[in-house]
Design an enzyme around this catalytic site. Structure first.
Site, PDB file in Angstrom:
ATOM      1  N   SER A   1       0.833  -1.204   0.000  1.00  0.00           N
ATOM      2  CA  SER A   1       0.000   0.000   0.000  1.00  0.00           C
ATOM      3  C   SER A   1       0.869   1.257   0.000  1.00  0.00           C
ATOM      4  O   SER A   1       0.412   2.339  -0.368  1.00  0.00           O
ATOM      5  CB  SER A   1      -0.926   0.009   1.222  1.00  0.00           C
ATOM      6  OG  SER A   1      -0.170  -0.077   2.427  1.00  0.00           O
TER       7      SER A   1
ATOM      8  N   LYS B   1       4.444 -11.648   3.151  1.00  0.00           N
ATOM      9  CA  LYS B   1       2.999 -11.804   2.937  1.00  0.00           C
ATOM     10  C   LYS B   1       2.727 -11.973   1.447  1.00  0.00           C
ATOM     11  O   LYS B   1       3.330 -11.294   0.619  1.00  0.00           O
ATOM     12  CB  LYS B   1       2.223 -10.595   3.463  1.00  0.00           C
ATOM     13  CG  LYS B   1       0.695 -10.750   3.305  1.00  0.00           C
ATOM     14  CD  LYS B   1      -0.053  -9.643   4.011  1.00  0.00           C
ATOM     15  CE  LYS B   1      -0.033  -8.339   3.255  1.00  0.00           C
ATOM     16  NZ  LYS B   1      -0.758  -8.436   1.940  1.00  0.00           N
TER      17      LYS B   1
ATOM     18  N   GLU C   1      -0.546 -12.479  -1.439  1.00  0.00           N
ATOM     19  CA  GLU C   1      -1.976 -12.411  -1.712  1.00  0.00           C
ATOM     20  C   GLU C   1      -2.413 -13.595  -2.571  1.00  0.00           C
ATOM     21  O   GLU C   1      -1.683 -14.019  -3.472  1.00  0.00           O
ATOM     22  CB  GLU C   1      -2.321 -11.116  -2.454  1.00  0.00           C
ATOM     23  CG  GLU C   1      -2.105  -9.852  -1.638  1.00  0.00           C
ATOM     24  CD  GLU C   1      -2.533  -8.602  -2.394  1.00  0.00           C
ATOM     25  OE1 GLU C   1      -3.173  -8.732  -3.468  1.00  0.00           O
ATOM     26  OE2 GLU C   1      -2.222  -7.495  -1.918  1.00  0.00           O
TER      27      GLU C   1
ATOM     28  N   GLU D   1      -9.427  -9.586   4.115  1.00  0.00           N
ATOM     29  CA  GLU D   1      -9.720  -8.194   3.763  1.00  0.00           C
ATOM     30  C   GLU D   1     -11.064  -8.048   3.072  1.00  0.00           C
ATOM     31  O   GLU D   1     -11.376  -8.763   2.119  1.00  0.00           O
ATOM     32  CB  GLU D   1      -8.629  -7.612   2.862  1.00  0.00           C
ATOM     33  CG  GLU D   1      -8.893  -6.166   2.473  1.00  0.00           C
ATOM     34  CD  GLU D   1      -7.716  -5.466   1.835  1.00  0.00           C
ATOM     35  OE1 GLU D   1      -7.860  -4.286   1.461  1.00  0.00           O
ATOM     36  OE2 GLU D   1      -6.638  -6.085   1.710  1.00  0.00           O
TER      37      GLU D   1
END
Length: 305
Positions: free
Chosen positions: A66, A134, A136, A203
């Site tokens: 982000s 991490k 996704e 999320e």
């Protein structure tokens, strides 16, 4: 775990914030689910904010992609490179001593296969000092997660809204809203746990779905827009502090309006400089009168030819 960590608001550290006694590890964080202790995770992408987040008592610092949006100005996280992320992660590692550090693997660093993912993930540990990475994605990342874990790299998984696929998803939209989609998410989460992920970010999914996932998994769930039943919560630091005014997600709670305070301070500086108020004597350096007189005298003498 120590007594101090079990009392997360003990005012013994920076500015009355908690003082964590040791560097947290992946097993420490996993044990928090078993012990019924909520996990806090916050993003950071530079050494200054990393120091502040670390001193606050936050358990996990995520160097999230982000940062591509809030720090680098990209419209999505997709353009962020591995070099971008490793550089920011290394800065964070230099500022944090206690929190578990997780580096976000950007788009393109693992989609081409487990071996490419392994090479990228190694950089996060060797060059950036991260404790984990991490990734996704659901079932399509299971083999990659397993490969990383088998090679000694701890992995935090991420399902639901996966920002790296925002174009495919049609925008930043809530996921798993139908029974079929929710079942697929539950199955993905279980498969990722079986592959060795030590925790999973959920999320932008309905709260009841997040509750079901949390109850079925033995590893912690970290929610962001997934309701209160998750084992922990994460937010983007810039959303929490009001530093990124262009976009405010529904799930983001603003705890301070630092952005407005910064603008006000900069306007005051601008005014002081324009009016000659700053710098004043307090913010200037003096010189001994004798040295100043000697300087003036030397400058007054004719220059030798």
């Amino acid at each position: 775990m120590s007594e101090k960590l079990e009392r997360p608001h003990e005012p013994t550290g920076y500015g009355g914030a908690p003082s964590l006694p040791k560097k947290l590890t992946v097993p420490d964080v996993v044990a928090m689910k078993k012990d019924g202790r909520r996990i806090t995770m916050m993003t950071a992408s530079d050494v200054g904010f990393a120091r502040l987040v670390d001193r606050s008592g936050i358990v996990v610092i995520l160097v999230g992609d982000s940062a591509g949006m809030v720090m680098l100005g990209y419209p999505t996280t997709v353009p962020v490179t591995t070099d971008d992320m490793v550089r920011m992660a290394a800065s964070v590692a230099r500022g944090a001593s206690h929190a578990l550090l997780v580096g976000d693997m950007p788009f393109g660093s693992y989609q081409t296969g487990p071996q490419d993912a392994l090479r990228s993930a190694v950089r996060f540990l060797k060059e950036a000092g991260m404790d984990a990475v991490k990734i996704e994605g659901g079932h399509e990342t299971v083999d990659t997660v397993r490969t990383l874990v088998e090679n000694g790299i701890s992995v935090m998984a991420h399902v639901g809204l996966t920002p790296q696929r925002v174009a495919m998803l049609g925008g930043f939209k809530t996921q798993a809203r139908t029974a079929r989609a929710a079942r697929r998410l539950v199955e993905d989460a279980l498969a990722l746990e079986d592959a060795g992920a030590f925790s999973i970010v959920l999320e932008s999914i309905p709260s009841p779905v997040a509750e079901i996932v949390t109850q079925r998994l033995h590893i912690p769930t970290i929610g962001i827009g997934a309701g209160p039943s998750c084992d922990g919560q994460v937010l983007v630091l810039h959303d929490v502090l009001g530093l990124f005014g262009e976009f405010k997600p529904k799930f983001a709670k603003r705890y301070a309006d630092v952005g407005s305070a910064v603008v006000e301070a900069l306007r005051a500086f601008d005014t002081d400089v324009r009016t000659g108020v700053f710098p004043d004597e307090e913010h200037s350096f003096a010189m001994k009168p004798a040295e100043l007189d000697a300087l003036k005298e030397s400058l007054a003498r004719p220059k030798a030819v």
